[in-house]
Design an enzyme around this catalytic site. Structure first.
Site, PDB file in Angstrom:
ATOM      1  N   THR A  32       5.744   3.826  -8.160  1.00  0.00           N
ATOM      2  CA  THR A  32       4.603   3.360  -7.382  1.00  0.00           C
ATOM      3  C   THR A  32       3.466   4.354  -7.526  1.00  0.00           C
ATOM      4  OG1 THR A  32       4.000   2.350  -5.269  1.00  0.00           O
ATOM      5  CG2 THR A  32       5.145   4.471  -5.155  1.00  0.00           C
ATOM      6  N   CYS A  37      -0.995   6.211   1.387  1.00  0.00           N
ATOM      7  CA  CYS A  37       0.311   5.609   1.690  1.00  0.00           C
ATOM      8  C   CYS A  37       1.424   6.646   1.557  1.00  0.00           C
ATOM      9  CB  CYS A  37       0.608   4.471   0.720  1.00  0.00           C
ATOM     10  SG  CYS A  37      -0.561   3.123   0.782  1.00  0.00           S
ATOM     11  N   HIS A  54       7.187   1.705   0.272  1.00  0.00           N
ATOM     12  CA  HIS A  54       5.774   2.058   0.118  1.00  0.00           C
ATOM     13  C   HIS A  54       5.050   1.439   1.304  1.00  0.00           C
ATOM     14  CE1 HIS A  54       2.043   2.069  -2.770  1.00  0.00           C
ATOM     15  NE2 HIS A  54       1.669   2.237  -1.512  1.00  0.00           N
TER      16      HIS A  54
END
Length: 191
Positions: A32, A37, A54
């Site tokens: 990712t 985040c 995530h």
């Protein structure tokens, strides 16, 4: 979630986006890209079962429930519970879970430091639940690309340069603006 095969490594790769998670027992890679985040890479080192989430924001204060594919996983309180529950269902043991935390960068300097709140939530959750953090790369101003190999526990982190900040910040802003218009739905009870 996007599935592909990395030709250089010959390994199946799953790319997760905000609000997603993936759990596996197989020799696969999960990846990712993070700005503010957080991703938790979690595994049971005995069984090799591991996964990654995530999430975009720390807590949904309405906390009405979520499902695996629901937009509710954009919130840390759902994303962490769903990841841990999926790991346990896949054969991991709660007392052996190891957490590695990544992200929480301050890439949008003109807004609230969302990354800071995400980091705080992640630490609170992990310590409240009695889990242990074995590694972390959090905070600062860098976006990060995370490559996680759950079977071995190996993580590769690439800090991205400032050129990526603008596009990632724009993407995060769009996502945050859309969150308010989507209701949180699902069937998981948080306790």
């Amino acid at each position: 979630m996007q599935k592909s095969v990395d030709p250089a490594e010959g390994i199946t790769t799953y790319k997760i986006l905000p609000g997603e998670f993936y759990v596996t027992k197989d020799n696969e890679r999960i990846e990712t890209v993070l700005g503010s985040c957080i991703s938790a890479c979690v595994r049971d080192p005995v069984t090799g079962v591991g996964g990654m989430n995530h999430f975009m924001l720390p807590v949904d204060k309405n906390a009405t429930g979520a499902s695996e594919l629901s937009d509710a996983n954009r919130y840390g309180n759902y994303a962490m519970e769903n990841l841990v529950n999926a790991l346990l269902n896949a054969g991991a043991r709660r007392e052996r879970l190891e957490f590695k935390l990544f992200g929480g960068g301050r890439i949008m300097s003109s807004t609230t430091n969302i990354g800071w709140y995400n980091i705080g939530f992640a630490f609170d959750y992990i310590y409240t639940e009695g889990f242990k953090i074995v590694s972390q790369d959090i905070g600062d101003v860098y976006p990060r690309k995370i490559l996680y190999y759950p079977n071995s526990g190996r993580v590769r982190v690439r800090r991205l340069n400032a050129m990526h900040n603008q596009s990632l910040a724009a993407e995060e802003s769009r996502y945050i603006n859309n969150i308010g218009s989507k209701p949180v739905e699902g069937d998981v009870e948080l306790f």
